[in-house]
Design a protein around this motif. Structure first.
Motif, PDB file in Angstrom:
ATOM      1  N   ASN A 294     -29.599  21.725  53.474  1.00  0.00           N
ATOM      2  CA  ASN A 294     -28.515  22.201  54.323  1.00  0.00           C
ATOM      3  C   ASN A 294     -28.677  21.628  55.731  1.00  0.00           C
ATOM      4  OD1 ASN A 294     -26.714  23.654  55.899  1.00  0.00           O
ATOM      5  ND2 ASN A 294     -27.130  25.597  54.891  1.00  0.00           N
ATOM      6  N   SER A 295     -27.636  20.997  56.246  1.00  0.00           N
ATOM      7  CA  SER A 295     -27.732  20.341  57.549  1.00  0.00           C
ATOM      8  C   SER A 295     -27.700  21.319  58.713  1.00  0.00           C
ATOM      9  CB  SER A 295     -26.599  19.323  57.700  1.00  0.00           C
ATOM     10  OG  SER A 295     -25.342  19.976  57.624  1.00  0.00           O
ATOM     11  N   ASN A 296     -27.512  22.591  58.420  1.00  0.00           N
ATOM     12  CA  ASN A 296     -27.526  23.610  59.469  1.00  0.00           C
ATOM     13  C   ASN A 296     -28.251  24.837  58.929  1.00  0.00           C
ATOM     14  OD1 ASN A 296     -27.012  24.948  61.904  1.00  0.00           O
ATOM     15  ND2 ASN A 296     -25.022  25.675  61.200  1.00  0.00           N
ATOM     16  N   ARG A 297     -29.573  24.701  58.758  1.00  0.00           N
ATOM     17  CA  ARG A 297     -30.353  25.765  58.144  1.00  0.00           C
ATOM     18  C   ARG A 297     -30.497  26.968  59.072  1.00  0.00           C
ATOM     19  NH1 ARG A 297     -35.705  22.862  55.918  1.00  0.00           N
ATOM     20  NH2 ARG A 297     -35.230  21.266  57.463  1.00  0.00           N
TER      21      ARG A 297
ATOM     22  N   HIS B 227     -31.605  33.112  63.049  1.00  0.00           N
ATOM     23  CA  HIS B 227     -31.961  31.975  63.904  1.00  0.00           C
ATOM     24  C   HIS B 227     -31.417  30.726  63.218  1.00  0.00           C
ATOM     25  CE1 HIS B 227     -35.192  30.512  66.926  1.00  0.00           C
ATOM     26  NE2 HIS B 227     -34.242  29.597  66.799  1.00  0.00           N
ATOM     27  N   ALA B 228     -30.396  30.101  63.796  1.00  0.00           N
ATOM     28  CA  ALA B 228     -29.655  29.050  63.099  1.00  0.00           C
ATOM     29  C   ALA B 228     -29.610  27.763  63.918  1.00  0.00           C
ATOM     30  CB  ALA B 228     -28.238  29.522  62.792  1.00  0.00           C
ATOM     31  N   GLY B 229     -29.270  26.670  63.194  1.00  0.00           N
ATOM     32  CA  GLY B 229     -29.082  25.378  63.831  1.00  0.00           C
ATOM     33  C   GLY B 229     -30.116  24.336  63.476  1.00  0.00           C
ATOM     34  N   PHE B 230     -31.068  24.656  62.606  1.00  0.00           N
ATOM     35  CA  PHE B 230     -32.106  23.709  62.211  1.00  0.00           C
ATOM     36  C   PHE B 230     -31.506  22.615  61.337  1.00  0.00           C
ATOM     37  CE2 PHE B 230     -34.070  27.788  62.977  1.00  0.00           C
ATOM     38  CZ  PHE B 230     -35.187  27.469  63.741  1.00  0.00           C
ATOM     39  N   GLY B 231     -31.901  21.367  61.594  1.00  0.00           N
ATOM     40  CA  GLY B 231     -31.389  20.250  60.821  1.00  0.00           C
ATOM     41  C   GLY B 231     -31.920  20.225  59.408  1.00  0.00           C
TER      42      GLY B 231
ATOM     43  N   TYR C  99     -38.936  24.552  61.197  1.00  0.00           N
ATOM     44  CA  TYR C  99     -38.185  25.597  60.502  1.00  0.00           C
ATOM     45  C   TYR C  99     -39.136  26.623  59.893  1.00  0.00           C
ATOM     46  CZ  TYR C  99     -35.273  27.800  56.913  1.00  0.00           C
ATOM     47  OH  TYR C  99     -34.634  28.715  56.114  1.00  0.00           O
ATOM     48  N   ASP C 100     -40.173  26.142  59.201  1.00  0.00           N
ATOM     49  CA  ASP C 100     -41.110  27.051  58.546  1.00  0.00           C
ATOM     50  C   ASP C 100     -41.901  27.855  59.578  1.00  0.00           C
ATOM     51  OD1 ASP C 100     -42.462  27.965  56.030  1.00  0.00           O
ATOM     52  OD2 ASP C 100     -44.217  27.135  57.055  1.00  0.00           O
ATOM     53  N   GLY C 101     -42.291  27.202  60.682  1.00  0.00           N
ATOM     54  CA  GLY C 101     -43.036  27.918  61.711  1.00  0.00           C
ATOM     55  C   GLY C 101     -42.222  29.027  62.353  1.00  0.00           C
ATOM     56  N   VAL C 102     -40.951  28.754  62.633  1.00  0.00           N
ATOM     57  CA  VAL C 102     -40.087  29.786  63.223  1.00  0.00           C
ATOM     58  C   VAL C 102     -39.809  30.893  62.208  1.00  0.00           C
ATOM     59  CG1 VAL C 102     -37.817  30.236  64.235  1.00  0.00           C
ATOM     60  CG2 VAL C 102     -39.076  28.165  64.860  1.00  0.00           C
TER      61      VAL C 102
ATOM     62  N   LEU D  86     -53.997  35.771  63.311  1.00  0.00           N
ATOM     63  CA  LEU D  86     -54.727  34.511  63.191  1.00  0.00           C
ATOM     64  C   LEU D  86     -53.789  33.536  62.507  1.00  0.00           C
ATOM     65  CD1 LEU D  86     -57.534  33.109  63.538  1.00  0.00           C
ATOM     66  CD2 LEU D  86     -58.041  33.847  61.196  1.00  0.00           C
ATOM     67  N   THR D  87     -53.555  32.379  63.132  1.00  0.00           N
ATOM     68  CA  THR D  87     -52.586  31.453  62.572  1.00  0.00           C
ATOM     69  C   THR D  87     -53.001  30.012  62.790  1.00  0.00           C
ATOM     70  OG1 THR D  87     -50.222  30.872  62.548  1.00  0.00           O
ATOM     71  CG2 THR D  87     -51.177  31.369  64.676  1.00  0.00           C
ATOM     72  N   ALA D  88     -52.608  29.152  61.865  1.00  0.00           N
ATOM     73  CA  ALA D  88     -52.788  27.708  61.977  1.00  0.00           C
ATOM     74  C   ALA D  88     -51.394  27.092  61.982  1.00  0.00           C
ATOM     75  CB  ALA D  88     -53.626  27.174  60.818  1.00  0.00           C
ATOM     76  N   GLU D  89     -51.025  26.432  63.064  1.00  0.00           N
ATOM     77  CA  GLU D  89     -49.634  26.043  63.299  1.00  0.00           C
ATOM     78  C   GLU D  89     -49.557  24.599  63.780  1.00  0.00           C
ATOM     79  OE1 GLU D  89     -46.355  26.521  62.589  1.00  0.00           O
ATOM     80  OE2 GLU D  89     -46.578  28.562  63.349  1.00  0.00           O
ATOM     81  N   ARG D  90     -48.531  23.878  63.327  1.00  0.00           N
ATOM     82  CA  ARG D  90     -48.222  22.547  63.860  1.00  0.00           C
ATOM     83  C   ARG D  90     -46.884  22.667  64.566  1.00  0.00           C
ATOM     84  NH1 ARG D  90     -49.387  19.832  59.686  1.00  0.00           N
ATOM     85  NH2 ARG D  90     -51.297  18.752  60.285  1.00  0.00           N
ATOM     86  N   PHE D  91     -46.864  22.484  65.881  1.00  0.00           N
ATOM     87  CA  PHE D  91     -45.669  22.772  66.661  1.00  0.00           C
ATOM     88  C   PHE D  91     -44.645  21.652  66.653  1.00  0.00           C
ATOM     89  CE2 PHE D  91     -48.669  25.830  68.546  1.00  0.00           C
ATOM     90  CZ  PHE D  91     -47.925  26.979  68.402  1.00  0.00           C
TER      91      PHE D  91
END
Length: 258
Positions: free
Chosen positions: A3-6, A107-111, A120-123, A215-220
């Motif tokens: 979806n172009s607007n996830r 929360h919308a607008g992700f490509g 997208y997954d992090g948010v 506790l989290t491991a994240e790639r921003f």
């Protein structure tokens, strides 16, 4: 192509009146009690900062008191992902239900391109935990200031390897309760809030007056190092006690990954 607007959807029932939830979403001091470390709300803008360069700058696009809030990001907020500017927005829908509040977040607008996947997954995971942080604050510590401990380190390792090192002491879960042994042998226990290996552990801490631990491991952003965060948000606990936890965690992360 995806979806172009996830969009991301989250919902929480909070045992607090809708007026309290509204204030927690719109007032700077209230935001700091559950969400960012620093917040500023003025002149139609909302600026949030977690430190370490993690900042959100948004504009209030629409609001109906105690019912609806829409915050839009400036167009270059995600320019590291796409050359085409996008206007992302997060919406909050509030519904009063017999003294409680049903909160929905969109929360919308992700490509749809693969470059957006990690953000997208992090948010998505972020709203899972942050909405629970809001619920925890209003149901257990309403009106109390929060003291934050934050230790972090950036590493060039696969996320699964990072998780294995962080949890080598073990995590056990019994019903709604958990026990986590940190890499240096400290014992954390309380109510399990969110467990999503190999990236997230979130729970309360009994020994710190029912604090919230994450506790989290994240790639921003795509191709970046993995950022490891150990985060504690405590209420009614002396600042020096929380600072000692922060220093203890920083030593642990430095020993493991430094």
């Amino acid at each position: 192509m995806k979806n172009s607007n996830r969009a991301i959807h989250a919902a929480r029932e909070i045992n607090a009146p809708v007026e309290a939830v509204w204030k927690a979403l719109t007032q700077a001091r209230e935001l700091e009690r559950w969400f960012p470390r620093k917040a500023r709300v003025e002149n139609g803008k909302v600026d949030l900062s977690w430190g370490g360069g993690v900042d959100w700058e948004m504009e209030i696009e629409e609001q109906q008191e105690n019912k609806y809030l829409r915050l839009g990001y400036n167009e270059d907020h995600y320019k590291m992902v796409s050359a085409v500017p996008r206007r992302l927005a997060v919406e909050f829908f509030l519904e009063a239900k017999e003294g409680k509040t049903l909160l929905r977040i969109v929360h919308a607008g992700f490509g749809g391109e693969s470059g957006w996947d990690e953000i997208y997954d992090g948010v998505r995971r972020g709203w899972d935990t942050e909405s629970l942080s809001l619920k925890h604050y209003l149901e257990h510590h309403a009106g109390k200031d929060r003291v934050v401990a934050l230790a972090q380190v950036n590493v060039q390792l696969p996320v699964q390897e990072v998780w294995n090192l962080l949890t080598r002491g073990g995590i056990t879960v019994h019903g709604e309760q958990y026990v986590y042994t940190t890499p240096l042998g400290s014992r954390y226990e309380g109510r399990l809030v969110y467990l999503n290996p190999p990236q997230d552990l979130c729970g309360t801490l009994e020994h710190l007056n029912n604090a919230m631990f994450r506790l989290t491991a994240e790639r921003f952003q795509p191709g970046a190092d993995v950022t490891i965060w150990a985060w504690i948000g405590a209420y009614g606990v002396p600042a020096e006690v929380v600072k000692a936890e922060e220093q203890r965690w920083q030593r642990q992360l430095d020993e493991l990954f430094g």
